[in-house]
Design a protein around this motif. Sequence first.
Motif, mmCIF file in Angstrom:
data_model
loop_
_atom_site.group_PDB
_atom_site.id
_atom_site.type_symbol
_atom_site.label_atom_id
_atom_site.label_comp_id
_atom_site.label_asym_id
_atom_site.label_seq_id
_atom_site.Cartn_x
_atom_site.Cartn_y
_atom_site.Cartn_z
ATOM 1 N N GLN A 273 0.866 -1.175 0.045
ATOM 2 C CA GLN A 273 0.216 0.066 -0.005
ATOM 3 C C GLN A 273 0.944 1.139 0.019
ATOM 4 O OE1 GLN A 273 -3.269 -0.055 -0.539
ATOM 5 N NE2 GLN A 273 -3.277 2.147 -0.649
ATOM 6 N N TYR A 274 2.045 1.137 0.553
ATOM 7 C CA TYR A 274 2.966 2.213 0.542
ATOM 8 C C TYR A 274 3.286 2.703 -0.845
ATOM 9 C CZ TYR A 274 7.509 4.789 1.188
ATOM 10 O OH TYR A 274 8.240 5.603 0.930
ATOM 11 N N TYR A 275 3.759 1.485 -1.579
ATOM 12 C CA TYR A 275 4.374 1.973 -2.812
ATOM 13 C C TYR A 275 3.109 2.411 -3.693
ATOM 14 C CZ TYR A 275 8.246 -0.801 -1.437
ATOM 15 O OH TYR A 275 9.297 -1.222 -0.662
ATOM 16 N N VAL A 276 1.913 1.894 -3.610
ATOM 17 C CA VAL A 276 0.642 2.241 -4.291
ATOM 18 C C VAL A 276 0.562 3.811 -3.959
ATOM 19 C CG1 VAL A 276 -1.881 2.334 -4.372
ATOM 20 C CG2 VAL A 276 -0.500 0.098 -4.429
ATOM 21 N N GLU A 277 0.659 4.161 -2.912
ATOM 22 C CA GLU A 277 0.350 5.584 -2.378
ATOM 23 C C GLU A 277 1.676 6.400 -2.918
ATOM 24 O OE1 GLU A 277 -2.329 7.013 -1.304
ATOM 25 O OE2 GLU A 277 -3.361 5.228 -1.206
ATOM 26 N N PHE A 278 2.823 5.979 -2.833
ATOM 27 C CA PHE A 278 3.936 6.734 -3.214
ATOM 28 C C PHE A 278 3.761 7.000 -4.764
ATOM 29 C CE2 PHE A 278 8.340 7.637 -4.364
ATOM 30 C CZ PHE A 278 8.926 8.325 -3.064
ATOM 31 N N ASN A 279 3.440 6.025 -5.355
ATOM 32 C CA ASN A 279 3.522 6.319 -7.146
ATOM 33 C C ASN A 279 2.711 7.284 -7.444
ATOM 34 O OD1 ASN A 279 5.723 4.634 -7.528
ATOM 35 N ND2 ASN A 279 4.535 2.635 -7.526
ATOM 36 N N ARG A 280 1.319 6.896 -6.802
ATOM 37 C CA ARG A 280 0.168 7.755 -7.112
ATOM 38 C C ARG A 280 0.354 9.139 -6.804
ATOM 39 N NH1 ARG A 280 -5.004 4.183 -4.972
ATOM 40 N NH2 ARG A 280 -5.250 2.755 -6.850
ATOM 41 N N THR A 281 0.915 9.547 -5.689
ATOM 42 C CA THR A 281 1.270 10.832 -5.231
ATOM 43 C C THR A 281 2.052 11.552 -5.916
ATOM 44 O OG1 THR A 281 0.588 10.229 -2.933
ATOM 45 C CG2 THR A 281 1.919 12.297 -3.239
ATOM 46 N N TYR A 282 3.192 11.046 -6.076
ATOM 47 C CA TYR A 282 4.283 11.744 -6.936
ATOM 48 C C TYR A 282 4.321 11.550 -8.479
ATOM 49 C CZ TYR A 282 6.111 12.171 -2.253
ATOM 50 O OH TYR A 282 5.965 12.848 -0.683
ATOM 51 N N SER A 283 3.743 10.517 -8.993
ATOM 52 C CA SER A 283 3.509 10.546 -10.704
ATOM 53 C C SER A 283 2.520 11.629 -10.849
ATOM 54 C CB SER A 283 2.874 9.318 -10.913
ATOM 55 O OG SER A 283 1.555 8.967 -10.397
ATOM 56 N N LEU A 284 1.380 12.052 -9.966
ATOM 57 C CA LEU A 284 0.403 12.986 -10.429
ATOM 58 C C LEU A 284 1.225 14.294 -9.845
ATOM 59 C CD1 LEU A 284 -2.289 14.215 -11.101
ATOM 60 C CD2 LEU A 284 -2.926 13.794 -8.648
ATOM 61 N N PHE A 285 2.003 14.467 -9.070
ATOM 62 C CA PHE A 285 2.914 15.709 -8.688
ATOM 63 C C PHE A 285 3.514 16.172 -9.828
ATOM 64 C CE2 PHE A 285 6.434 17.849 -6.986
ATOM 65 C CZ PHE A 285 6.005 18.991 -6.285
ATOM 66 N N LEU A 286 4.529 15.230 -10.457
ATOM 67 C CA LEU A 286 5.297 15.439 -11.385
ATOM 68 C C LEU A 286 4.694 15.877 -12.626
ATOM 69 C CD1 LEU A 286 8.079 12.707 -10.915
ATOM 70 C CD2 LEU A 286 8.465 15.060 -10.736
ATOM 71 N N LEU A 287 3.469 15.174 -13.127
ATOM 72 C CA LEU A 287 2.666 15.437 -14.174
ATOM 73 C C LEU A 287 2.117 16.805 -14.072
ATOM 74 C CD1 LEU A 287 1.130 14.449 -16.946
ATOM 75 C CD2 LEU A 287 -0.831 13.969 -15.318
ATOM 76 N N LEU A 288 1.616 17.593 -12.959
ATOM 77 C CA LEU A 288 1.143 18.726 -12.900
ATOM 78 C C LEU A 288 2.307 19.642 -12.788
ATOM 79 C CD1 LEU A 288 -1.558 18.127 -9.890
ATOM 80 C CD2 LEU A 288 -2.015 18.452 -12.309
ATOM 81 N N ARG A 289 3.420 19.434 -12.498
ATOM 82 C CA ARG A 289 4.596 20.093 -12.512
ATOM 83 C C ARG A 289 5.033 20.483 -14.014
ATOM 84 N NH1 ARG A 289 7.425 21.900 -7.966
ATOM 85 N NH2 ARG A 289 8.274 23.301 -9.134
ATOM 86 N N LEU A 290 4.686 19.259 -14.504
ATOM 87 C CA LEU A 290 5.032 19.505 -16.199
ATOM 88 C C LEU A 290 4.010 20.292 -16.915
ATOM 89 C CD1 LEU A 290 6.740 18.310 -18.416
ATOM 90 C CD2 LEU A 290 5.323 16.444 -18.506
#
Length: 302
Positions: free
Chosen positions: A215-232
Amino acid sequence: MATEADSPDKASAQSMLDELSIVIDQLTRATINDKGIFGCALRACVAKSFEFTSLAHQKPPPPHGFFITATLRGICEDLITFSFLNDLSEVDRVEALHLLMSTNIAEGINAQSAFFKAMRPWQPVVQPPKIEKDTEQRLRVLSAKLGWSGRQAWPTVWYMAKATNLHDLYSYLYSTTSKWVHFSPQILLRMGWGGTLEDVGDHTEWVFSTKNFTQYYVEFNRTYSLFLLLRLFRGPAASLLPDGAAKIIDALESFLNEPLRWPEAVTYEELNIDGPKSFMRILLRAAHESPKENGNDPEPAA
């Protein structure tokens, strides 16, 4: 132990990403004649970031989140490099991509040639090309325009991150994701689960598996993938978005900022430390946001 992720239902994020996918499908189609090599590369960068974000948010989540986490590092470096290249003219951007691509291919072929010569000398592979002698010098001329004077012909990612005010992001994700691509006792040993909080010691039998901390990896990937997409989309790819997509980006940003807790690189749980409860997190957020609501920025730390 998995993080006590305090976040809303991720199905809403997936629905917004599904809506955004219609826009993405259009803006990731291009020809070099129409958009140039830089425009095509930037669109490929958007496609990569968006597709990883969609993968991370799918339900049920990918079964082996542990193995895809390292992808965040490449997406982060894409964001940094395209942000850095923004300060070059269009002509210089194109030349930089051409030179970097030639250098990358040459390095790959040289490494490939050495490997197959040692391991499978009978197998024909592409031979190292003859690289133009002025490739490195041309790269140095371009990087000098952006303030780089280091030993290498092209700036390091760390330098580009500092130049674009993305060094805190890069340091955090570099530190975190490097543990997936380099040797890390922390990552290996926290794969072991067993015992109880009341009875953990050298006698405890641990069961080691990448499925632990799922569950940690699920949340980590969801949070920071979205963060990077929005910064892009707030940065180098902002000009690609049509006006109608702004509402979706705003909604995704609000969604991302809603949880009281983002996954940390080192968690309270894995260290068997009691973290702040939700009420304390609410108070901390309120105290942080109060100066903004009053129209005043908080004083910087000394």
